[in-house]
Design an enzyme around this catalytic site. Structure first.
Site, PDB file in Angstrom:
ATOM      1  N   LYS A 134       0.847  -1.196   0.000  1.00 39.01           N
ATOM      2  CA  LYS A 134       0.000   0.000   0.000  1.00 39.01           C
ATOM      3  C   LYS A 134       0.882   1.246   0.000  1.00 39.01           C
ATOM      4  O   LYS A 134       1.753   1.403   0.853  1.00 39.01           O
ATOM      5  CB  LYS A 134      -0.921  -0.021   1.230  1.00 39.01           C
ATOM      6  N   HIS A 146       6.065 -13.981   0.457  1.00 39.60           N
ATOM      7  CA  HIS A 146       4.835 -14.469   1.076  1.00 39.60           C
ATOM      8  C   HIS A 146       4.560 -13.818   2.427  1.00 39.60           C
ATOM      9  O   HIS A 146       5.456 -13.474   3.167  1.00 39.60           O
ATOM     10  CB  HIS A 146       4.856 -16.007   1.259  1.00 39.60           C
ATOM     11  N   ASN A 160      15.534  -8.389   0.104  1.00 41.35           N
ATOM     12  CA  ASN A 160      14.752  -9.593   0.406  1.00 41.35           C
ATOM     13  C   ASN A 160      13.941  -9.355   1.673  1.00 41.35           C
ATOM     14  O   ASN A 160      14.502  -9.047   2.733  1.00 41.35           O
ATOM     15  CB  ASN A 160      15.661 -10.801   0.602  1.00 41.35           C
ATOM     16  N   ASN A 169       3.038   0.805  10.216  1.00 44.47           N
ATOM     17  CA  ASN A 169       3.021   2.185   9.755  1.00 44.47           C
ATOM     18  C   ASN A 169       1.984   3.071  10.431  1.00 44.47           C
ATOM     19  O   ASN A 169       1.930   4.268  10.149  1.00 44.47           O
ATOM     20  CB  ASN A 169       2.772   2.211   8.236  1.00 44.47           C
ATOM     21  N   TYR A 170       1.187   2.535  11.336  1.00 44.34           N
ATOM     22  CA  TYR A 170       0.058   3.303  11.897  1.00 44.34           C
ATOM     23  C   TYR A 170       0.039   3.166  13.408  1.00 44.34           C
ATOM     24  O   TYR A 170       0.082   2.053  13.944  1.00 44.34           O
ATOM     25  CB  TYR A 170      -1.239   2.764  11.293  1.00 44.34           C
ATOM     26  N   ARG A 223      15.991  -9.971  19.788  1.00 45.62           N
ATOM     27  CA  ARG A 223      15.270 -11.114  20.367  1.00 45.62           C
ATOM     28  C   ARG A 223      15.690 -11.297  21.822  1.00 45.62           C
ATOM     29  O   ARG A 223      16.834 -11.045  22.185  1.00 45.62           O
ATOM     30  CB  ARG A 223      15.588 -12.405  19.601  1.00 45.62           C
TER      31      ARG A 223
END
Length: 243
Positions: A134, A146, A160, A169-170, A223
């Site tokens: 978008k 995917h 990649n 983004n929001y 992590r």
């Protein structure tokens, strides 16, 4: 309504539908004369405003509308909708939706991809299954194969994006934009909390949440350290019972 009036209305509707269907097939026939190949010429729906290049193959269930331009030697469909978009040459779009976007030569879209308005897909880009784009750009040779969301962002060339990457983004009130520069590698299940910048040839490890800029050539790991609690299952008494 009296029976005679009802029968007249039904006949008028049938005549209108037949006229509409004949007009649709005339459009498809004109494309055939110009070198477009239809797998089933009666099963594609194309506006009169659409142009299609020679040698393009159109599969059943395809809908092309609103001044869309399709280049030469493309493969469009099956079950693909393209509206108000420009598609280059040798593009493949399979079971996908492309709205108000631009796709350059040699790109592969789908299956089951969704390009929302403002998407600009570069040459030889791969937008794979269940990827949504978008208001974003992807440079030449980049891949999102995917299960990825790319929103309000600029992705460079030969990037990649692994499975499950999300451009966050929001924040509930505003949209923010991120940048991923050429040659970067974004691992699986990465969240990019916009606005952030990932530098050229940087790597982001799988499972990382990125909240700040990543320098060019750096490795970003976010992590927690793995822990193993010995004998936890037995002590909790949650062994699966044998049938």
């Amino acid at each position: 309504m009296r029976l005679q009036e009802l029968e007249k209305t039904i006949e008028e509707l049938r005549a209108a539908e037949q006229e509409k269907e004949e007009a649709r097939l005339r459009i498809n026939l004109e494309h055939i004369r110009k070198g477009v190949v239809f797998v089933d010429w009666k099963a594609a729906y194309i506006d009169a405003s659409v142009s299609i290049g020679e040698g393009t193959v159109v599969y059943p269930g395809t809908i092309l509308e609103r001044n869309t331009t399709i280049g030469a030697h493309c493969i469009i469909g099956p079950e693909t909708r393209i509206s108000q978009s420009r598609i280059g040459d040798r593009v493949a779009a399979d079971h996908s939706v492309i709205l108000e976007s631009q796709v350059e030569d040699g790109a592969k879209i789908g299956p089951f991809a969704y390009l929302r308005p403002g998407s600009r897909i570069g040459e030889n880009v791969k937008i794979g299954d269940f990827v949504e784009v978008k208001n974003s750009t992807l440079g030449r040779g980049s891949k999102a194969s995917h299960l990825t969301y790319i929103g309000d962002s600029d992705v460079g060339e030969n990037v990649n994006l692994g499975c499950g990457v999300v451009f966050v983004n929001y924040d509930g009130s505003q949209k923010y934009r991120s940048v991923v520069e050429d040659g970067a590698f974004i691992g699986c299940n990465v969240n990019l909390i916009s606005p952030v910048k990932v530098g050229e040839q940087a790597y982001v490890a799988a499972g990382t949440t990125v909240t700040g800029s990543v320098p060019a050539g750096a490795l970003c790991i976010g992590r927690t350290k793995e822990r193993h609690i010995a004998d936890w299952v037995r002590r909790r008494g949650i062994f699966k019972k044998e049938k």
